[in-house]
Design a protein around this motif. Structure first.
Motif, PDB file in Angstrom:
ATOM      1  N   GLY A  22      16.731  64.955  54.953  1.00 11.91           N
ATOM      2  CA  GLY A  22      18.006  65.383  55.522  1.00 11.91           C
ATOM      3  C   GLY A  22      18.467  64.409  56.593  1.00 11.91           C
ATOM      4  O   GLY A  22      17.682  63.996  57.445  1.00 11.91           O
ATOM      5  N   HIS A  33      16.338  63.712  59.933  1.00 13.13           N
ATOM      6  CA  HIS A  33      15.862  64.785  60.818  1.00 13.13           C
ATOM      7  C   HIS A  33      14.852  65.685  60.142  1.00 13.13           C
ATOM      8  O   HIS A  33      14.192  66.478  60.784  1.00 13.13           O
ATOM      9  CB  HIS A  33      17.028  65.620  61.371  1.00 13.13           C
ATOM     10  CG  HIS A  33      17.706  66.469  60.333  1.00 13.13           C
ATOM     11  ND1 HIS A  33      17.167  67.628  59.851  1.00 13.13           N
ATOM     12  CD2 HIS A  33      18.874  66.303  59.674  1.00 13.13           C
ATOM     13  CE1 HIS A  33      17.978  68.154  58.942  1.00 13.13           C
ATOM     14  NE2 HIS A  33      19.013  67.351  58.817  1.00 13.13           N
ATOM     15  N   HIS A  34      14.731  65.560  58.819  1.00 11.10           N
ATOM     16  CA  HIS A  34      13.762  66.426  58.137  1.00 11.10           C
ATOM     17  C   HIS A  34      13.345  65.773  56.833  1.00 11.10           C
ATOM     18  O   HIS A  34      14.175  65.234  56.114  1.00 11.10           O
ATOM     19  CB  HIS A  34      14.389  67.792  57.847  1.00 11.10           C
ATOM     20  CG  HIS A  34      13.418  68.767  57.268  1.00 11.10           C
ATOM     21  ND1 HIS A  34      12.688  69.626  58.051  1.00 11.10           N
ATOM     22  CD2 HIS A  34      13.028  68.996  56.003  1.00 11.10           C
ATOM     23  CE1 HIS A  34      11.886  70.347  57.270  1.00 11.10           C
ATOM     24  NE2 HIS A  34      12.084  69.987  56.016  1.00 11.10           N
ATOM     25  N   GLN A  48      21.474  73.684  51.521  1.00 18.64           N
ATOM     26  CA  GLN A  48      22.911  73.573  51.794  1.00 18.64           C
ATOM     27  C   GLN A  48      23.165  72.399  52.724  1.00 18.64           C
ATOM     28  O   GLN A  48      22.269  71.957  53.441  1.00 18.64           O
ATOM     29  CB  GLN A  48      23.405  74.828  52.516  1.00 18.64           C
ATOM     30  CG  GLN A  48      23.468  76.057  51.678  1.00 18.64           C
ATOM     31  CD  GLN A  48      23.760  77.271  52.529  1.00 18.64           C
ATOM     32  OE1 GLN A  48      22.991  77.611  53.412  1.00 18.64           O
ATOM     33  NE2 GLN A  48      24.878  77.914  52.263  1.00 18.64           N
ATOM     34  N   THR A  91      24.888  71.569  56.152  1.00 17.06           N
ATOM     35  CA  THR A  91      25.049  72.448  57.314  1.00 17.06           C
ATOM     36  C   THR A  91      25.698  71.691  58.464  1.00 17.06           C
ATOM     37  O   THR A  91      25.985  70.497  58.365  1.00 17.06           O
ATOM     38  CB  THR A  91      23.681  72.958  57.805  1.00 17.06           C
ATOM     39  OG1 THR A  91      22.969  71.846  58.373  1.00 17.06           O
ATOM     40  CG2 THR A  91      22.859  73.583  56.693  1.00 17.06           C
ATOM     41  N   HIS A  94      24.110  70.680  60.817  1.00 19.81           N
ATOM     42  CA  HIS A  94      23.158  69.643  61.225  1.00 19.81           C
ATOM     43  C   HIS A  94      22.934  68.572  60.164  1.00 19.81           C
ATOM     44  O   HIS A  94      22.468  67.479  60.478  1.00 19.81           O
ATOM     45  CB  HIS A  94      21.803  70.279  61.566  1.00 19.81           C
ATOM     46  CG  HIS A  94      21.899  71.354  62.594  1.00 19.81           C
ATOM     47  ND1 HIS A  94      22.219  71.085  63.900  1.00 19.81           N
ATOM     48  CD2 HIS A  94      21.774  72.697  62.489  1.00 19.81           C
ATOM     49  CE1 HIS A  94      22.273  72.225  64.573  1.00 19.81           C
ATOM     50  NE2 HIS A  94      22.011  73.220  63.740  1.00 19.81           N
ATOM     51  N   THR A  95      23.216  68.910  58.922  1.00 16.44           N
ATOM     52  CA  THR A  95      22.883  68.025  57.792  1.00 16.44           C
ATOM     53  C   THR A  95      24.146  67.657  57.026  1.00 16.44           C
ATOM     54  O   THR A  95      24.824  68.533  56.481  1.00 16.44           O
ATOM     55  CB  THR A  95      21.916  68.746  56.830  1.00 16.44           C
ATOM     56  OG1 THR A  95      20.795  69.215  57.571  1.00 16.44           O
ATOM     57  CG2 THR A  95      21.454  67.821  55.713  1.00 16.44           C
ATOM     58  N   VAL A  97      21.890  63.882  52.203  1.00 18.27           N
ATOM     59  CA  VAL A  97      20.509  64.088  51.778  1.00 18.27           C
ATOM     60  C   VAL A  97      20.106  62.900  50.921  1.00 18.27           C
ATOM     61  O   VAL A  97      20.866  62.456  50.061  1.00 18.27           O
ATOM     62  CB  VAL A  97      20.372  65.401  50.963  1.00 18.27           C
ATOM     63  CG1 VAL A  97      18.972  65.551  50.400  1.00 18.27           C
ATOM     64  CG2 VAL A  97      20.719  66.597  51.834  1.00 18.27           C
TER      65      VAL A  97
HETATM   66  N1  TRP Z   1      17.537  72.813  59.731  1.00 19.04           N
HETATM   67  C1  TRP Z   1      18.237  72.093  58.690  1.00 19.04           C
HETATM   68  C2  TRP Z   1      19.740  72.414  58.775  1.00 19.04           C
HETATM   69  O1  TRP Z   1      20.107  73.546  59.072  1.00 19.04           O
HETATM   70  C3  TRP Z   1      17.667  72.516  57.363  1.00 19.04           C
HETATM   71  C4  TRP Z   1      18.326  71.893  56.182  1.00 19.04           C
HETATM   72  C5  TRP Z   1      19.462  72.359  55.591  1.00 19.04           C
HETATM   73  C6  TRP Z   1      17.915  70.741  55.435  1.00 19.04           C
HETATM   74  N2  TRP Z   1      19.787  71.565  54.528  1.00 19.04           N
HETATM   75  C7  TRP Z   1      18.871  70.569  54.400  1.00 19.04           C
HETATM   76  C8  TRP Z   1      16.842  69.843  55.521  1.00 19.04           C
HETATM   77  C9  TRP Z   1      18.774  69.509  53.456  1.00 19.04           C
HETATM   78  C10 TRP Z   1      16.749  68.821  54.588  1.00 19.04           C
HETATM   79  C11 TRP Z   1      17.696  68.657  53.586  1.00 19.04           C
HETATM   80  O2  TRP Z   1      20.561  71.514  58.560  1.00 19.04           O
END
Ligand code: TRP
Length: 72
Positions: free
Chosen positions: A21, A31-32, A45, A47, A49-50, A53
């Motif tokens: 993400g 971030h993830h 989804q 979001t 924050h994201t 991808v």
């Molecule tokens: N905490 C992240 C967020 O709310 C979780 C997340 C949402 C995420 N969509 C993602 C992490 C796609 C990786 C890829 O944005």
């Protein structure tokens, strides 16, 4: 944002597929990172924050724009 309730689906076609993400906004960074093994499915989804991808490894990806494979 209206598109933030849309889901996308990623199905791993091998072990160790990474779903990464990237942050929304002017600072674009990872971030993830989620690791999927063969057959595992992640439903996610965009979001607050994201905004993007990145997918590493062989996977089937389904979005509202269609279905695609990452190359071997
Ligand atoms: N905490 C992240 C967020 O709310 C979780 C997340 C949402 C995420 N969509 C993602 C992490 C796609 C990786 C890829 O944005």
């Amino acid at each position: 944002m209206s598109n933030q309730n849309e889901f996308f689906v990623i199905k791993a076609k091998e072990n160790g597929v990474n779903v990464i993400g990237l942050t929304r906004g002017s600072d674009t960074r990872f971030h993830h990172s989620e690791k999927l093994d063969k057959g595992e499915v992640m439903i996610a989804q965009f979001t607050e924050h994201t905004s993007a991808v990145k997918i590493r490894g062989k996977a089937l990806i389904q979005t509202s724009h269609g279905t695609m494979d990452t190359e071997d």
